[in-house]
Design a protein around this motif. Sequence first.
Motif, PDB file in Angstrom:
ATOM      1  N   SER A 143      -6.074 -78.685  20.594  1.00 54.78           N
ATOM      2  CA  SER A 143      -6.959 -77.812  21.346  1.00 54.78           C
ATOM      3  C   SER A 143      -6.589 -77.598  22.775  1.00 54.78           C
ATOM      4  N   LEU A 151      -4.474 -75.070  23.456  1.00 52.49           N
ATOM      5  CA  LEU A 151      -5.018 -73.627  23.735  1.00 52.49           C
ATOM      6  C   LEU A 151      -5.839 -73.352  24.740  1.00 52.49           C
ATOM      7  N   THR A 177      -5.521 -68.743  16.021  1.00 57.93           N
ATOM      8  CA  THR A 177      -4.199 -69.645  16.308  1.00 57.93           C
ATOM      9  C   THR A 177      -4.530 -71.113  15.860  1.00 57.93           C
ATOM     10  N   LEU A 178      -3.614 -71.870  15.473  1.00 59.49           N
ATOM     11  CA  LEU A 178      -3.724 -73.308  15.369  1.00 59.49           C
ATOM     12  C   LEU A 178      -2.640 -74.108  15.826  1.00 59.49           C
ATOM     13  N   THR A 210      -9.803 -70.858  17.301  1.00 57.86           N
ATOM     14  CA  THR A 210      -9.071 -71.924  16.197  1.00 57.86           C
ATOM     15  C   THR A 210     -10.220 -72.619  15.681  1.00 57.86           C
TER      16      THR A 210
END
Length: 387
Positions: free
Chosen positions: A215, A218, A285-286, A205
């Motif tokens: 984050s 993630l 990915t975000l 990311t």
Amino acid sequence: MKILHICALGGTAETLLLPQIKYFLSQKLEVEIACSPGKEVEELQNKGYKVHPINIERKISLISTLKSTYQLTKIIQKNQYDLVHVHTPIAAFLGRIAAKIAGVKRIVYTSHGLPFHDLSTPTKYKFYFIIEKLAALITDLILSQNYEDITTATKLSLCPPEKLGYLGNGIDINIFQRDRLNASHQNKLRKSLGIPDTADLIIGTIGRLTRKKGSEYLIEATAKLIPQFPNLHTLVIGSECIGDPEPIQAQLIEQIYTLGIENHVTLTGERQDVPELLGLLDIFTLPTFTHEGLPRSILEAMSMSLPVVATDIRGCREAVVHRKTGLIVPYQNSDKLAEALGTLLSNSQLRQAYGKASRERVEAEYDEELVFQRLVQFYKELGIVFP
């Protein structure tokens, strides 16, 4: 003719606005910047850009707000700009007031995501809506990076419909192109980041290390995925910004060690080699939440032919076509994020298909040249004359 761009951070000017500024300089317009001082401002000045360092806080404080507005007004009055173009919520509000006081004839606001959104508290939603509505009264043109904000602004009568325009967002698709990568350099980059040789799948990311970028979700998702994908590695690309109201780096580091996945995660810090870093990834990915305009990082990843897992918020769900260029998941939900990432990690053909479709979508919709063309037309309609 002279244009002034106003934003809060030098990093915003350097990362998001510089392509536009370079383009209009090439069109023989005079373009300057006003933003908070910092190393990015010094770098821009060293490269020959005219930047006025004005401290602009990212939260409202009466004394600093008045001081910033006064300093912006003085700069605008002194330099007699033909158009002032503002960005980021607080800087945009103060910049418009200063421009109006200084008698500027053309005031343009690019909304990088309206500051009131689904996760706002009722009080914050109402506050930011009122701020935006009042500022719209002295704004000639409000440009949106996504269509959803235009719909919202119209529905809520934020301003007359004729003041609204779609600008979109774009990137240099020639720089963000996988074919440009050098295999030898990529191997060296991988080693320099400490990515284990055994890591055969990499997700990543990009974004400031601030709470709203998500984050931590993630990191949680990575821990959930490792039992099934023991050779998985995650790159978190970005750094904290000075003055960020919700920094998260220390929390992320603690979380990584608490989960025992320190050998599976790399925090890269601030980087200038984003295309090369994206070239190491299998999936981008975000996991952001709250508000976005149209995330540049997603467009960069799509341009690098990567499948994207993004959250179901405005901007993200506009850029990523669910089950065609990637997957859309609920925000603040590490279980669903891990599930979507796992689907792509276990299917290389699906990753390749989504990645190919991502590149095609960026070429068709998000080439920065399209943004430049739209902006030229908007400026012309406001009376800006190009040499």
